[in-house]
Write a protein that holds these residues in place. Structure first.
Motif, PDB file in Angstrom:
ATOM      1  N   ILE A   2       0.848  -1.178   0.000  1.00 30.31           N
ATOM      2  CA  ILE A   2       0.000   0.000   0.000  1.00 30.31           C
ATOM      3  C   ILE A   2       0.889   1.234   0.000  1.00 30.31           C
ATOM      4  N   ILE A   3       0.771   2.039  -1.042  1.00 35.19           N
ATOM      5  CA  ILE A   3       1.538   3.273  -1.129  1.00 35.19           C
ATOM      6  C   ILE A   3       0.730   4.395  -0.480  1.00 35.19           C
ATOM      7  N   LYS A   4       1.302   5.054   0.502  1.00 35.43           N
ATOM      8  CA  LYS A   4       0.592   6.092   1.225  1.00 35.43           C
ATOM      9  C   LYS A   4       1.063   7.484   0.792  1.00 35.43           C
ATOM     10  N   ASN A   5       0.273   8.479   1.188  1.00 35.44           N
ATOM     11  CA  ASN A   5       0.619   9.886   0.977  1.00 35.44           C
ATOM     12  C   ASN A   5       0.767  10.254  -0.501  1.00 35.44           C
ATOM     13  N   ILE A   6      -0.071   9.675  -1.336  1.00 36.38           N
ATOM     14  CA  ILE A   6      -0.129  10.089  -2.734  1.00 36.38           C
ATOM     15  C   ILE A   6      -1.562  10.507  -3.036  1.00 36.38           C
ATOM     16  N   HIS A   7      -1.711  11.412  -3.980  1.00 39.39           N
ATOM     17  CA  HIS A   7      -3.037  11.943  -4.287  1.00 39.39           C
ATOM     18  C   HIS A   7      -3.506  11.551  -5.688  1.00 39.39           C
ATOM     19  N   GLU A   8      -2.544  11.138  -6.528  1.00 39.41           N
ATOM     20  CA  GLU A   8      -2.892  10.774  -7.896  1.00 39.41           C
ATOM     21  C   GLU A   8      -2.243   9.452  -8.293  1.00 39.41           C
ATOM     22  N   VAL A   9      -2.887   8.787  -9.218  1.00 39.99           N
ATOM     23  CA  VAL A   9      -2.328   7.564  -9.800  1.00 39.99           C
ATOM     24  C   VAL A   9      -2.437   7.663 -11.316  1.00 39.99           C
ATOM     25  N   TYR A  10      -1.537   6.956 -11.997  1.00 39.78           N
ATOM     26  CA  TYR A  10      -1.502   6.960 -13.451  1.00 39.78           C
ATOM     27  C   TYR A  10      -1.997   5.620 -13.974  1.00 39.78           C
ATOM     28  N   GLN A  11      -2.943   5.678 -14.889  1.00 36.42           N
ATOM     29  CA  GLN A  11      -3.437   4.459 -15.537  1.00 36.42           C
ATOM     30  C   GLN A  11      -2.773   4.320 -16.903  1.00 36.42           C
ATOM     31  N   PHE A  12      -2.080   3.195 -17.089  1.00 34.02           N
ATOM     32  CA  PHE A  12      -1.365   2.922 -18.338  1.00 34.02           C
ATOM     33  C   PHE A  12      -1.935   1.690 -19.029  1.00 34.02           C
ATOM     34  N   LYS A  13      -1.902   1.728 -20.351  1.00 36.12           N
ATOM     35  CA  LYS A  13      -2.113   0.509 -21.137  1.00 36.12           C
ATOM     36  C   LYS A  13      -0.771   0.118 -21.726  1.00 36.12           C
ATOM     37  N   ILE A  14      -0.356  -1.123 -21.449  1.00 33.72           N
ATOM     38  CA  ILE A  14       0.910  -1.659 -21.955  1.00 33.72           C
ATOM     39  C   ILE A  14       0.596  -2.642 -23.073  1.00 33.72           C
ATOM     40  N   SER A  15       1.034  -2.354 -24.272  1.00 28.51           N
ATOM     41  CA  SER A  15       0.748  -3.217 -25.428  1.00 28.51           C
ATOM     42  C   SER A  15       2.046  -3.768 -25.996  1.00 28.51           C
ATOM     43  N   LEU A  16       2.072  -5.081 -26.234  1.00 26.78           N
ATOM     44  CA  LEU A  16       3.237  -5.703 -26.856  1.00 26.78           C
ATOM     45  C   LEU A  16       3.075  -5.598 -28.367  1.00 26.78           C
ATOM     46  N   ASN A  17       3.924  -4.816 -28.989  1.00 27.60           N
ATOM     47  CA  ASN A  17       3.784  -4.512 -30.416  1.00 27.60           C
ATOM     48  C   ASN A  17       3.878  -5.760 -31.289  1.00 27.60           C
ATOM     49  N   ASN A  18       3.166  -5.683 -32.419  1.00 24.93           N
ATOM     50  CA  ASN A  18       3.214  -6.720 -33.462  1.00 24.93           C
ATOM     51  C   ASN A  18       2.656  -8.061 -32.999  1.00 24.93           C
TER      52      ASN A  18
END
Length: 202
Positions: A2-18
């Motif tokens: 659990i990461i504490k003391n943060i207010h934002e998170v980043y949502q990523f899509k990871i795609s393996l090319n080809n």
């Protein structure tokens, strides 16, 4: 973890090319993450074992010039190639709504190229655990199978038990392999600080 003391998170899509069907993962990580931390999250969500070198390539929003971020090495310096240390570079410095894509390469031999796309910047949810994997499709290719070409050759062999390479491939894999199996609930994330510590001890 659990990461504490943060207010934002980043949502990523990871795609393996080809890859077709596309092999991809959707992950949410703390905005405080470094590129090393993001690397570990990509490895864990995709299903790689972090046996090999890696590199991010992304545009620096401040200069509009592409930079490479990974693990610096004297070999790069010998060719006047500047590679920024990933554990020192924060993802929040580079990713934003207008600079949302990065290239991520894992294993310079097999050359697994991924597109890392920032989809959303979200507020944190109280009590939620980050990082987390919320979606994805298809199994990760086996390590050291020869890149995209080698992977699809492997699948071709596995689709035909009469193929002369079938038994050899099964033995190499250590058992059956189903390319369609993936469940985000099965993803377990390592502590990136511990991974970094072990890497440097090795």
């Amino acid at each position: 973890m659990i990461i504490k003391n943060i207010h934002e998170v980043y949502q990523f899509k990871i795609s393996l090319n080809n890859t077709k069907p596309l092999i991809w993962r959707r992950i949410i990580v703390p905005s405080t993450y470094s590129f090393w931390d993001l690397h570990v999250a990509i490895q864990d969500s995709m299903g790689w074992y972090d046996y090999h070198l890696h590199m991010f390539e992304i545009k620096n929003p401040g200069t509009n010039i592409k930079v490479e971020i990974g693990i610096p090495d004297e070999e790069y310096e010998a060719f006047d190639r500047i590679v920024l240390a990933d554990h020192k570079e924060k993802i929040s410095k580079y990713f934003n709504d207008t600079n949302s894509n990065a290239r991520y390469e894992y294993d310079f031999g097999d050359s697994w190229i991924h597109t890392v796309k920032l989809e959303k910047i979200l507020p944190t949810t109280i009590g939620e655990k980050y990082p987390k994997c919320i979606a994805g499709k298809m199994a990760c290719p086996p390590e050291d199978c020869g890149g995209i070409g080698g992977y699809y050759h492997l699948l071709s062999v596995l689709s035909n038990p009469n193929n002369e390479e079938y038994t050899e491939m099964i033995e190499w894999l250590g058992g059956e392999f189903d390319p369609e199996i993936f469940d985000p609930k099965d993803v377990s994330f390592d502590d990136p600080k511990e991974r970094f510590k072990h890497m440097n001890e090795g």
